[in-house]
Motif scaffolding. Structure first.
Motif, PDB file in Angstrom:
ATOM      1  N   HIS A  98      60.774  35.716  -4.830  1.00 28.58           N
ATOM      2  CA  HIS A  98      61.359  36.877  -5.501  1.00 28.58           C
ATOM      3  C   HIS A  98      61.586  38.046  -4.532  1.00 28.58           C
ATOM      4  O   HIS A  98      62.256  39.024  -4.886  1.00 28.58           O
ATOM      5  N   LEU A  99      61.051  37.932  -3.318  1.00 25.13           N
ATOM      6  CA  LEU A  99      61.206  38.992  -2.322  1.00 25.13           C
ATOM      7  C   LEU A  99      62.463  38.832  -1.479  1.00 25.13           C
ATOM      8  O   LEU A  99      62.684  39.596  -0.553  1.00 25.13           O
ATOM      9  N   PHE A 151      56.407  30.646  -3.605  1.00 21.50           N
ATOM     10  CA  PHE A 151      55.603  31.844  -3.373  1.00 21.50           C
ATOM     11  C   PHE A 151      56.414  32.835  -2.544  1.00 21.50           C
ATOM     12  O   PHE A 151      56.878  32.514  -1.450  1.00 21.50           O
ATOM     13  N   GLY A 152      56.583  34.025  -3.069  1.00 19.83           N
ATOM     14  CA  GLY A 152      57.324  35.066  -2.367  1.00 19.83           C
ATOM     15  C   GLY A 152      58.831  34.955  -2.485  1.00 19.83           C
ATOM     16  O   GLY A 152      59.559  35.777  -1.912  1.00 19.83           O
ATOM     17  N   SER A 194      52.972  33.944  -6.266  1.00 21.96           N
ATOM     18  CA  SER A 194      51.960  33.950  -5.205  1.00 21.96           C
ATOM     19  C   SER A 194      50.848  33.008  -5.620  1.00 21.96           C
ATOM     20  O   SER A 194      50.748  32.614  -6.791  1.00 21.96           O
ATOM     21  N   SER A 201      47.720  38.833   5.418  1.00 25.37           N
ATOM     22  CA  SER A 201      47.612  39.307   4.039  1.00 25.37           C
ATOM     23  C   SER A 201      46.363  40.162   3.884  1.00 25.37           C
ATOM     24  O   SER A 201      45.443  40.094   4.709  1.00 25.37           O
TER      25      SER A 201
END
Length: 312
Positions: free
Chosen positions: A263-264, A260-261, A113, A194
């Motif tokens: 890993h989600l 960014f992100g 992030s 966010s």
């Protein structure tokens, strides 16, 4: 004036679309009037994405039919986005002075992030031992900006991690444009995207914050909107939008290389590989200290689409 609260924001986010349109048009008009009073030219920051498409249409439909848009071409947008921007009237295209490949080679990969990458960059590069210790352990009171335990393995990785891509590829080109043209932007960000943007909206006291110093002025007229509101607006007024949003799995656009992100779920890379395999391979081969983005994403546990076993 009574300070805004999170409850106030949630109330506004629940307003019907007509009320949100009225509210947003008022915010745009106030911003345009401020620009006139301070000798600045207003424009809509136009990414070609859903939010900025709605913002530009709102500004032209209700406030100024000649409202300009400005698009920063970083070289890592979906080709569909670039085509859509080029077919949108009265949009100026600006460019950064560095390429994404150069930014990552010098500063590192955008991983996890923006906040965690910033913490990681400070740990890797700061000359301040106090700052390094805060990023690692905090100060016993604050917790903001501390590198999470899950990502501490990045400290010993051979490549660099950084959030500098946003500053160098987007922020600086717009700042240069604003100075050279005496302009000020409206942006299409929404508070609901966010927790950080929620707090920013509350602390600023609404969509606009005005200052005697124009460089400290900020306008985000869509702050109380939701993704559903944007689609309802587009369908109600038959607003043209980028075809990339008709692709399953696409709900947001942005830089195609961004980790960014990832890993989600890594959905961004699956879509990119499916639509534009050459662009995907280019992004995977960006390097930091001789290590590829592909390597760094693997280390995060991201299952890349061209490395998944075939199912029989």
């Amino acid at each position: 004036m009574k300070p805004l609260t999170l409850s106030d924001l949630h109330t506004r986010q629940a307003w019907p679309l007509n009320q949100k349109i009225d509210h947003t048009v008022g915010a745009i008009e106030a911003f345009v009037n401020y620009c006139k009073e301070h000798g600045r030219a207003p424009y809509a920051s136009f990414s070609g994405g859903l939010n900025s498409t709605v913002l530009l249409d709102l500004a032209r439909r209700y406030v100024d039919p000649n409202m300009p848009g400005v698009f920063c071409s970083t070289g890592n947008e979906y080709p569909e986005i670039v085509r859509f921007v080029r077919h949108t009237k009265n949009v100026t295209i600006i460019r950064p002075t560095m390429t994404p490949r150069e930014v990552m080679a010098r500063y590192g990969f955008p991983l996890v992030s923006k906040e965690q990458a910033h913490a990681m960059r400070d740990i890797q590069t700061s000359k301040s031992e106090k700052l390094r210790n805060y990023r690692l352990y905090g100060d016993g009171i604050r917790t903001c900006g501390i590198l999470a335990r899950r990502w501490r393995y990045l400290i010993t990785e051979p490549y660099m991690t950084s959030e500098k891509c946003y500053e160098l590829l987007k922020k600086r080109p717009f700042a240069k444009y604003n100075r050279s043209t005496q302009s000020l932007p409206m942006v299409g960000t929404m508070a609901g995207e966010s927790k950080r943007r929620e707090m920013t909206y509350i602390n600023r006291g609404g969509c606009n914050i005005f200052s005697d110093d124009p460089t400290k002025t900020h306008s985000a007229p869509l702050s109380i909107w939701t993704n559903t509101d944007c689609w309802d607006y587009i369908h109600r007024f038959d607003v043209p939008y980028c075809s990339i949003y008709d692709v399953p799995g696409i709900d947001r656009t942005g830089c195609v290389f961004c980790g960014f992100g990832a890993h989600l779920g890594g959905g961004r890379f699956r879509v990119l590989y499916s639509l534009h395999p050459k662009l995907y391979q280019m992004a995977m081969n960006y390097t930091s200290n001789g290590y590829t983005l592909r390597y760094a994403l693997r280390r995060m546990g991201v299952q890349l689409p061209d490395e998944q076993p075939e199912l029989f």
